[in-house]
Design a protein around this motif. Sequence first.
Motif: not given
Length: 133
Positions: A58-72
Motif C-alpha cells: 500500500q505504501r508502493g514499496n513492492f520489493a519490500e512487499a515481495k520479501k514479506h510474501y516470500l517469508r510468509a
Amino acid sequence: MNWTIDPPAEELEVLLEAGILYRDAGGLDHARDIFLGVRSLAPSSEIPEVGLGTVAFQRGNFAEAKKHYLRALQRNPDSAWAHAHLGEAELFLRNKPEARVHLMTAQRLDPGGPFGHMAQDLMTLVDVVEFGS
C-alpha cells in the motif's frame, strides 16, 4: 529471562483484524506495528507476514512487499493468500512470468475462495497489461 507467551487464537484474530482495519483506514504505521506484534506472538504463522506485505504494498514499496510474501511462503508454502499477493507484487514489479506462476498457484489452492478469485482477477491484468520500455 525468557518469556513464553501463548495468547489464545481469538486474541490474535482480534489483533489481526485491528491491523487490517488500520491498514484499510490509512493508518499504515499502526497497522505495521500491530502486524509486527502479532508476528512476535505467532512467529510460525504466515498471516502477520502477509499483513506486513500488504502494508508495504500500500505504501508502493513492492520489493519490500515481495520479501514479506516470500517469508510468509517459507512458513506456509500452501498459503493461497500469500501466493495471490505475491503474484500482485510481481505484476507491479513488471515480472509477468513470476506473477503468473503465483497467481495460478493461488487459483489452484483456493479455486472457489476469495484468494482464488483475487488471483483470477489479477490474472486478467497479467494477460492484458503491456509494460513500456
